[in-house]
Design an enzyme around this catalytic site. Structure first.
Site, PDB file in Angstrom:
ATOM      1  N   LEU A 136      10.357  72.570  37.157  1.00  0.00           N
ATOM      2  CA  LEU A 136       9.421  71.461  37.368  1.00  0.00           C
ATOM      3  C   LEU A 136       7.981  71.837  37.048  1.00  0.00           C
ATOM      4  CD1 LEU A 136      11.486  71.288  40.235  1.00  0.00           C
ATOM      5  CD2 LEU A 136      10.485  69.016  40.029  1.00  0.00           C
ATOM      6  N   THR A 174      10.138  63.413  32.193  1.00  0.00           N
ATOM      7  CA  THR A 174       9.503  62.136  32.518  1.00  0.00           C
ATOM      8  C   THR A 174       9.961  61.011  31.599  1.00  0.00           C
ATOM      9  OG1 THR A 174       7.347  61.035  32.479  1.00  0.00           O
ATOM     10  CG2 THR A 174       7.582  62.899  31.033  1.00  0.00           C
ATOM     11  N   ASP A 175       9.835  59.777  32.078  1.00  0.00           N
ATOM     12  CA  ASP A 175      10.141  58.621  31.224  1.00  0.00           C
ATOM     13  C   ASP A 175       9.057  58.412  30.162  1.00  0.00           C
ATOM     14  OD1 ASP A 175       8.094  57.695  32.870  1.00  0.00           O
ATOM     15  OD2 ASP A 175       9.122  55.857  33.487  1.00  0.00           O
ATOM     16  N   GLU A 176       7.909  59.093  30.313  1.00  0.00           N
ATOM     17  CA  GLU A 176       6.808  58.868  29.360  1.00  0.00           C
ATOM     18  C   GLU A 176       7.145  59.366  27.957  1.00  0.00           C
ATOM     19  OE1 GLU A 176       2.853  59.622  30.673  1.00  0.00           O
ATOM     20  OE2 GLU A 176       3.246  58.829  32.671  1.00  0.00           O
ATOM     21  N   TYR A 197      -0.030  64.603  27.297  1.00  0.00           N
ATOM     22  CA  TYR A 197       0.936  64.974  28.345  1.00  0.00           C
ATOM     23  C   TYR A 197       2.359  64.634  27.898  1.00  0.00           C
ATOM     24  CZ  TYR A 197       3.934  64.275  32.444  1.00  0.00           C
ATOM     25  OH  TYR A 197       4.992  64.292  33.322  1.00  0.00           O
ATOM     26  N   SER A 198       2.571  63.373  27.491  1.00  0.00           N
ATOM     27  CA  SER A 198       3.957  62.990  27.164  1.00  0.00           C
ATOM     28  C   SER A 198       4.441  63.683  25.901  1.00  0.00           C
ATOM     29  CB  SER A 198       4.106  61.467  27.077  1.00  0.00           C
ATOM     30  OG  SER A 198       3.170  60.900  26.203  1.00  0.00           O
ATOM     31  N   ALA A 199       3.504  63.976  24.977  1.00  0.00           N
ATOM     32  CA  ALA A 199       3.900  64.726  23.776  1.00  0.00           C
ATOM     33  C   ALA A 199       4.364  66.131  24.166  1.00  0.00           C
ATOM     34  CB  ALA A 199       2.736  64.799  22.786  1.00  0.00           C
ATOM     35  N   LYS A 257       5.657  67.014  27.076  1.00  0.00           N
ATOM     36  CA  LYS A 257       6.946  66.927  27.779  1.00  0.00           C
ATOM     37  C   LYS A 257       8.073  66.623  26.779  1.00  0.00           C
ATOM     38  CE  LYS A 257       7.703  67.187  31.654  1.00  0.00           C
ATOM     39  NZ  LYS A 257       7.955  68.333  32.589  1.00  0.00           N
ATOM     40  N   LYS A 315      -3.777  61.004  41.286  1.00  0.00           N
ATOM     41  CA  LYS A 315      -2.836  59.993  40.793  1.00  0.00           C
ATOM     42  C   LYS A 315      -3.105  58.680  41.515  1.00  0.00           C
ATOM     43  CE  LYS A 315      -0.804  63.318  38.439  1.00  0.00           C
ATOM     44  NZ  LYS A 315       0.033  64.333  39.006  1.00  0.00           N
ATOM     45  N   PRO A 364     -10.789  52.816  41.504  1.00  0.00           N
ATOM     46  CA  PRO A 364     -10.849  52.507  40.067  1.00  0.00           C
ATOM     47  C   PRO A 364      -9.525  51.983  39.529  1.00  0.00           C
ATOM     48  CG  PRO A 364     -10.714  54.881  40.418  1.00  0.00           C
ATOM     49  CD  PRO A 364     -10.720  54.258  41.782  1.00  0.00           C
TER      50      PRO A 364
HETATM   51  P1  NAD Z   1       2.362  68.557  40.151  1.00  0.00           P
HETATM   52  O1  NAD Z   1       1.196  68.613  39.226  1.00  0.00           O
HETATM   53  O2  NAD Z   1       2.192  68.003  41.509  1.00  0.00           O
HETATM   54  O3  NAD Z   1       2.950  70.042  40.338  1.00  0.00           O
HETATM   55  C1  NAD Z   1       3.088  70.931  39.275  1.00  0.00           C
HETATM   56  C2  NAD Z   1       3.287  72.328  39.866  1.00  0.00           C
HETATM   57  O4  NAD Z   1       3.440  73.236  38.772  1.00  0.00           O
HETATM   58  C3  NAD Z   1       2.109  72.818  40.687  1.00  0.00           C
HETATM   59  O5  NAD Z   1       2.547  73.398  41.890  1.00  0.00           O
HETATM   60  C4  NAD Z   1       1.448  73.856  39.797  1.00  0.00           C
HETATM   61  O6  NAD Z   1       0.790  74.890  40.529  1.00  0.00           O
HETATM   62  C5  NAD Z   1       2.638  74.394  39.017  1.00  0.00           C
HETATM   63  N1  NAD Z   1       2.241  74.975  37.728  1.00  0.00           N
HETATM   64  C6  NAD Z   1       1.405  74.414  36.815  1.00  0.00           C
HETATM   65  N2  NAD Z   1       1.239  75.258  35.766  1.00  0.00           N
HETATM   66  C7  NAD Z   1       2.016  76.348  36.033  1.00  0.00           C
HETATM   67  C8  NAD Z   1       2.272  77.560  35.329  1.00  0.00           C
HETATM   68  N3  NAD Z   1       1.691  77.793  34.145  1.00  0.00           N
HETATM   69  N4  NAD Z   1       3.108  78.457  35.863  1.00  0.00           N
HETATM   70  C9  NAD Z   1       3.700  78.225  37.082  1.00  0.00           C
HETATM   71  N5  NAD Z   1       3.471  77.096  37.798  1.00  0.00           N
HETATM   72  C10 NAD Z   1       2.640  76.180  37.286  1.00  0.00           C
HETATM   73  O7  NAD Z   1       3.500  67.816  39.348  1.00  0.00           O
HETATM   74  P2  NAD Z   1       4.631  66.813  39.874  1.00  0.00           P
HETATM   75  O8  NAD Z   1       4.086  65.454  39.864  1.00  0.00           O
HETATM   76  O9  NAD Z   1       5.251  67.365  41.085  1.00  0.00           O
HETATM   77  O10 NAD Z   1       5.663  66.923  38.662  1.00  0.00           O
HETATM   78  C11 NAD Z   1       6.656  67.934  38.643  1.00  0.00           C
HETATM   79  C12 NAD Z   1       7.484  67.799  37.375  1.00  0.00           C
HETATM   80  O11 NAD Z   1       8.107  66.522  37.346  1.00  0.00           O
HETATM   81  C13 NAD Z   1       6.659  67.896  36.090  1.00  0.00           C
HETATM   82  O12 NAD Z   1       7.424  68.600  35.146  1.00  0.00           O
HETATM   83  C14 NAD Z   1       6.469  66.454  35.661  1.00  0.00           C
HETATM   84  O13 NAD Z   1       6.339  66.355  34.275  1.00  0.00           O
HETATM   85  C15 NAD Z   1       7.762  65.830  36.157  1.00  0.00           C
HETATM   86  N6  NAD Z   1       7.679  64.394  36.510  1.00  0.00           N
HETATM   87  C16 NAD Z   1       6.711  63.926  37.355  1.00  0.00           C
HETATM   88  C17 NAD Z   1       6.690  62.589  37.724  1.00  0.00           C
HETATM   89  C18 NAD Z   1       5.668  62.030  38.686  1.00  0.00           C
HETATM   90  O14 NAD Z   1       5.627  60.806  38.893  1.00  0.00           O
HETATM   91  N7  NAD Z   1       4.835  62.847  39.328  1.00  0.00           N
HETATM   92  C19 NAD Z   1       7.664  61.715  37.211  1.00  0.00           C
HETATM   93  C20 NAD Z   1       8.634  62.232  36.327  1.00  0.00           C
HETATM   94  C21 NAD Z   1       8.628  63.568  35.998  1.00  0.00           C
HETATM   95  O1  DAU Z   2       6.139  57.887  34.483  1.00  0.00           O
HETATM   96  C1  DAU Z   2       6.187  59.182  35.010  1.00  0.00           C
HETATM   97  C2  DAU Z   2       4.796  59.778  35.021  1.00  0.00           C
HETATM   98  O2  DAU Z   2       4.069  59.124  36.062  1.00  0.00           O
HETATM   99  C3  DAU Z   2       4.799  61.291  35.248  1.00  0.00           C
HETATM  100  O3  DAU Z   2       5.444  61.910  34.180  1.00  0.00           O
HETATM  101  C4  DAU Z   2       3.368  61.813  35.375  1.00  0.00           C
HETATM  102  O4  DAU Z   2       3.383  63.203  35.671  1.00  0.00           O
HETATM  103  C5  DAU Z   2       2.694  61.067  36.506  1.00  0.00           C
HETATM  104  O5  DAU Z   2       1.347  61.490  36.629  1.00  0.00           O
HETATM  105  C6  DAU Z   2       2.743  59.563  36.266  1.00  0.00           C
HETATM  106  O6  DAU Z   2       1.917  59.191  35.134  1.00  0.00           O
HETATM  107  P1  DAU Z   2       0.981  57.876  35.162  1.00  0.00           P
HETATM  108  O7  DAU Z   2      -0.083  58.050  34.165  1.00  0.00           O
HETATM  109  O8  DAU Z   2       1.801  56.648  35.095  1.00  0.00           O
HETATM  110  O9  DAU Z   2       0.410  58.005  36.672  1.00  0.00           O
HETATM  111  P2  DAU Z   2      -1.060  57.757  37.268  1.00  0.00           P
HETATM  112  O10 DAU Z   2      -0.907  57.783  38.757  1.00  0.00           O
HETATM  113  O11 DAU Z   2      -2.074  58.651  36.648  1.00  0.00           O
HETATM  114  O12 DAU Z   2      -1.374  56.265  36.820  1.00  0.00           O
HETATM  115  C7  DAU Z   2      -0.528  55.189  37.207  1.00  0.00           C
HETATM  116  C8  DAU Z   2      -1.083  53.932  36.568  1.00  0.00           C
HETATM  117  O13 DAU Z   2      -2.336  53.619  37.203  1.00  0.00           O
HETATM  118  C9  DAU Z   2      -1.392  54.075  35.097  1.00  0.00           C
HETATM  119  O14 DAU Z   2      -1.126  52.839  34.461  1.00  0.00           O
HETATM  120  C10 DAU Z   2      -2.891  54.377  35.046  1.00  0.00           C
HETATM  121  C11 DAU Z   2      -3.413  53.623  36.262  1.00  0.00           C
HETATM  122  N1  DAU Z   2      -4.567  54.238  36.958  1.00  0.00           N
HETATM  123  C12 DAU Z   2      -4.509  55.560  37.262  1.00  0.00           C
HETATM  124  C13 DAU Z   2      -5.536  56.152  37.946  1.00  0.00           C
HETATM  125  C14 DAU Z   2      -5.517  57.626  38.261  1.00  0.00           C
HETATM  126  C15 DAU Z   2      -5.628  53.435  37.342  1.00  0.00           C
HETATM  127  O15 DAU Z   2      -5.657  52.215  37.092  1.00  0.00           O
HETATM  128  N2  DAU Z   2      -6.663  54.038  38.029  1.00  0.00           N
HETATM  129  C16 DAU Z   2      -6.669  55.371  38.329  1.00  0.00           C
HETATM  130  O16 DAU Z   2      -7.666  55.858  38.934  1.00  0.00           O
END
Ligand code: NAD
Ligand code: DAU
Length: 351
Positions: free
Chosen positions: A84, A132-134, A157-159, A161, A196, A212
């Site tokens: 992860l 991720t779905d992105e 980011y999505s590129a 992943k 986020k 925002p």
């Molecule tokens: P997050 O940013 O909260 O956590 C990422 C973790 O990875 C952190 O603990 C960080 O310290 C660690 N990390 C970063 N760089 C590192 C490195 N070089 N070596 C070792 N550890 C490192 O992320 P998250 O939201 O928990 O996402 C976890 C995974 O799930 C990611 O791969 C993300 O792409 C995927 N994902 C996230 C979401 C979402 O909505 N958050 C959705 C789908 C998939």
């Molecule tokens: O879809 C899965 C992805 O969801 C994960 O792979 C990513 O790691 C995770 O960060 C998340 O990406 P998003 O870009 O969708 O999440 P974020 O919370 O940054 O933004 C959610 C939506 O809200 C997006 O359309 C951008 C908008 N946004 C975000 C922020 C931070 C705002 O309108 N205002 C904000 O301040």
């Protein structure tokens, strides 16, 4: 699987900490190793409830460091990896794309190499990549992402992943490595770093700061409670066939502005504010560059083949999430006091 050694990377982050907790508590017979660099997004406070569990060990390290990984795999003889660790925030990827290439692409390939060098042809050892779905890009007003949807990433980011997904599949097709990938929609819940949308809004509403909303708030995200994602990872890890892919999502699409309005209503109630008070903080700001319009996940394959279903309605999950943030002020204060938030506030004003 008895007495398996499982390496979970990124276990100090948002989703990773929920996965580590689930595996440590549910599988006392497994040894769980949490490898994390502890970037701004990783925080060991996320795991303070299980830090002394006999089947849990934390290892601080960077997946970009190939030599470190090779030694780690030699020393511990892991049976499986659940990967992860990543740079996860889209806005940061727009200002710092190379960091995303380093961790998400190079880091993943380093892990694949370390696993392959140690495991050789042993197909009982599994490499699970959490993605991720992105990677699928953006949807218009209709349709959903399935496992057959073509990759079309738009943000750095999505590129990154998408690239790491391709490498994981390439190691299956080329070297026969036992791999599984899941692509999940937006998660929400406790321990989510307040950069986020949902935790940022909760934090700002609490402190009477502007909330925002990018563009007109018309973008749609498909929200899943993080503990449901962790349960999906458990099921997929144990049941999926090698080389398979599963989409994970809760059929729960919301426009950003509707999420924020709902949050404002919940926050008014929890903070004892007059109805409509928190919504006055909503501030429409410049849109995110290359902002994907809509994500929606079709998780039929996971539900039908492996029997996973999401357990929580969004309204209930959001309320639980708000409760967690309001009763964990110390956590919020700690994670927002670091260097990164200073950088973040500056970025927000410039957008
Ligand atoms: P997050 O940013 O909260 O956590 C990422 C973790 O990875 C952190 O603990 C960080 O310290 C660690 N990390 C970063 N760089 C590192 C490195 N070089 N070596 C070792 N550890 C490192 O992320 P998250 O939201 O928990 O996402 C976890 C995974 O799930 C990611 O791969 C993300 O792409 C995927 N994902 C996230 C979401 C979402 O909505 N958050 C959705 C789908 C998939
Ligand atoms: O879809 C899965 C992805 O969801 C994960 O792979 C990513 O790691 C995770 O960060 C998340 O990406 P998003 O870009 O969708 O999440 P974020 O919370 O940054 O933004 C959610 C939506 O809200 C997006 O359309 C951008 C908008 N946004 C975000 C922020 C931070 C705002 O309108 N205002 C904000 O301040």
């Amino acid at each position: 699987m008895r007495n398996k050694k499982i390496l979970i990377t990124g276990g100090a982050g948002f989703i990773g900490s929920h996965v580590v907790r689930l595996f440590v508590n549910k599988y006392p017979e497994y040894d769980i190793f949490n490898l994390d660099k502890l970037t701004y997004a990783g925080n060991l406070e996320n795991l303070k409830d299980i830090k002394n569990a006999p089947n849990y060990r934390f290892v601080k390290g960077d997946i970009v460091d190939a030599q470190f990984l090779n030694t780690l795999f030699k020393n511990y003889k892991f049976d499986a990896v659940i990967h992860l660790a990543a740079e996860s925030h889209v806005d940061r990827s727009i200002s710092e794309p190379l960091e995303f290439v380093m961790t998400n692409v190079i880091g993943t390939v380093n892990l694949l190499n370390a696993a392959r060098a140690e495991w050789k042809d042993d197909s009982t050892k599994r490499f699970y990549h959490v993605s991720t779905d992105e990677v699928y890009g953006a949807l218009g007003d209709s349709g959903m992402f399935t496992e057959e949807t073509k990759y079309d990433p738009h943000s750095p980011y999505s590129a990154s992943k998408a690239s790491s997904d391709h490498f994981v599949r390439a190691y299956h097709d080329t070297y026969g490595l036992n791999v599984v990938i899941s692509n999940c929609s937006n998660n929400y819940g406790s321990h989510h770093f307040p950069e986020k949308l949902i935790p940022l809004a909760i934090n700002n509403i609490k402190h009477n700061k502007p909330v925002p909303v990018y563009g007109k708030g018309e973008n749609v995200r498909d929200w899943l409670f993080v503990e449901d994602h962790a349960k999906a990872i458990d099921v997929i890890f144990h049941k999926a066939k090698s080389g398979d892919t599963y989409n994970v999502g809760g059929h729960n699409e919301w426009k950003n502005i509707d999420v924020i309005n709902l949050l404002c209503k919940i926050m008014d109630k929890k903070l004892g504010r007059p109805a409509g008070e928190s919504a006055k903080l909503i501030t429409f700001v410049k849109d995110r560059a290359g902002h994907d319009l809509r994500y929606a996940i079709d998780s039929t394959k996971l539900q039908e083949e492996l029997g996973w279903t999401p357990s929580l309605q969004f309204e209930e999950g959001l309320e639980r999430t708000v409760d967690w943030y309001l009763s964990n002020e110390e956590w919020l204060r700690h994670v927002t006091s670091g260097e990164y938030m200073k950088y973040y506030d500056g970025q927000y004003n410039k957008r």
